[in-house]
Design an enzyme around this catalytic site. Structure first.
Site, short mmCIF file in Angstrom:
data_model
loop_
_atom_site.label_atom_id
_atom_site.label_comp_id
_atom_site.label_asym_id
_atom_site.label_seq_id
_atom_site.Cartn_x
_atom_site.Cartn_y
_atom_site.Cartn_z
N ARG A 123 0.83 -1.22 0.00
CA ARG A 123 0.00 0.00 0.00
C ARG A 123 0.86 1.27 0.00
O ARG A 123 1.87 1.35 0.69
CB ARG A 123 -0.91 0.00 1.23
CG ARG A 123 -1.81 1.23 1.30
CD ARG A 123 -2.95 1.04 2.24
NE ARG A 123 -2.53 1.03 3.64
CZ ARG A 123 -3.38 0.93 4.66
NH1 ARG A 123 -4.68 0.78 4.42
NH2 ARG A 123 -2.94 0.92 5.89
N ARG A 167 0.85 -4.33 14.45
CA ARG A 167 -0.58 -4.03 14.29
C ARG A 167 -1.42 -5.31 14.22
O ARG A 167 -2.52 -5.37 14.79
CB ARG A 167 -0.81 -3.20 13.01
CG ARG A 167 -0.31 -1.77 13.17
CD ARG A 167 -0.14 -1.10 11.83
NE ARG A 167 -1.39 -0.76 11.19
CZ ARG A 167 -1.53 -0.54 9.88
NH1 ARG A 167 -0.49 -0.67 9.07
NH2 ARG A 167 -2.69 -0.21 9.39
P1 AMP Z 1 -6.08 3.00 11.08
O1 AMP Z 1 -5.97 4.07 10.06
O2 AMP Z 1 -7.49 2.71 11.50
O3 AMP Z 1 -5.31 1.75 10.72
O4 AMP Z 1 -5.36 3.57 12.42
C1 AMP Z 1 -4.01 3.96 12.40
C2 AMP Z 1 -3.49 3.98 13.82
O5 AMP Z 1 -4.21 4.95 14.60
C3 AMP Z 1 -3.63 2.68 14.61
O6 AMP Z 1 -2.60 1.75 14.31
C4 AMP Z 1 -3.55 3.21 16.03
O7 AMP Z 1 -2.22 3.56 16.38
C5 AMP Z 1 -4.34 4.51 15.93
N1 AMP Z 1 -5.78 4.28 16.23
C6 AMP Z 1 -6.83 4.43 15.37
N2 AMP Z 1 -7.98 4.13 15.98
C7 AMP Z 1 -7.66 3.76 17.24
C8 AMP Z 1 -8.40 3.32 18.37
N3 AMP Z 1 -9.74 3.18 18.31
N4 AMP Z 1 -7.73 3.06 19.53
C9 AMP Z 1 -6.40 3.22 19.60
N5 AMP Z 1 -5.63 3.61 18.59
C10 AMP Z 1 -6.25 3.89 17.42
#
Ligand code: AMP
Length: 215
Positions: A123, A167
């Site tokens: 990606r 992750r």
């Molecule tokens: P995403 O774009 O949804 O993959 O989120 C990117 C990063 O943001 C994640 O790997 C976390 O570090 C942080 N993040 C997003 N949503 C959450 C959540 N609900 N709780 C904790 N960290 C979050």
């Protein structure tokens, strides 16, 4: 009405939320996008979250709750697709306390681990408009520039190999139990998240229609 789009990193939640938003007028609320905006603007929240996000860990619950409450307070949409929240059972309980009757259910996009890794490692995103590319299935132009706006296309720090491993691990330990939480309430659906985006969209829409239809 709030519908939770769930799935491991790389399952396609963001892509599907965008499709549902543009085709059906739903609101997409991504906590990852909201946090990235804070990081870009250099806010206090962004300063706390930036390094944690880059290594693939979860940002603390109290920070997320603040971000979520802010975003939901300005929410007048008929259907909001929540992408990226809740990511652990405590967050699910906090959301129940905040908006219990609004949360209709969680839909999980099922995708095998090897497919997730291949999607995430290939990606790339546009540093300006955020358009998403994949180095093998939909690459940027020959100079590595965005086909829509011409800006540079880059790899998200958390799509690097070490962060992807963190992750996926965090997902199994913290987020998968959230599915059990909603299953026990009879509000969890699974769909096959593989195949092309249009096929996944059709499966997703069928489930959303079922959730939204009056009983
Ligand atoms: P995403 O774009 O949804 O993959 O989120 C990117 C990063 O943001 C994640 O790997 C976390 O570090 C942080 N993040 C997003 N949503 C959450 C959540 N609900 N709780 C904790 N960290 C979050």
């Amino acid at each position: 009405m709030i519908i939770l789009l769930m799935g491991a990193p790389g399952a396609g939640k963001g892509t599907q939320a965008d499709l549902l938003a543009s085709n059906l007028g739903y609101r997409k609320l991504s906590t990852g996008d909201a946090l990235r905006k804070h990081v870009k603007l250099g806010t206090e929240i962004g300063r706390v979250a930036g390094a944690i996000m880059d290594r693939g860990d979860l940002v603390p619950d109290d920070v997320l709750f603040k971000v979520l409450s802010e975003e939901l307070s300005s929410d007048s949409s008929v259907v909001t697709l929540l992408d990226g929240y809740p990511r652990n059972v405590d967050q699910a309980k906090a959301l129940e306390a905040l908006k219990s009757s609004a949360v209709k259910g969680a839909i999980h996009l099922d995708v095998a681990k090897d497919v997730l890794i291949s999607r995430l490692s290939g990606r790339r995103v546009c540093s300006s408009c955020g358009s998403t590319y994949h180095m093998s299935s939909s690459p940027p132009d020959q100079c590595g520039k965005c086909r829509k706006c011409g800006a540079s296309v880059v790899q998200r720090p958390d799509d690097r190999q070490e962060a992807v491993a963190v992750r996926l691990d965090v997902y199994e330990k913290n987020t998968r139990p959230v599915l059990q939480y909603y299953s026990e309430k009879g509000r969890c659906w699974h769909i096959d998240g593989t195949g092309d985006a249009g096929e996944v969209f059709s499966r997703l829409k069928a489930v959303i229609d079922e959730i939204c239809s009056p009983v």
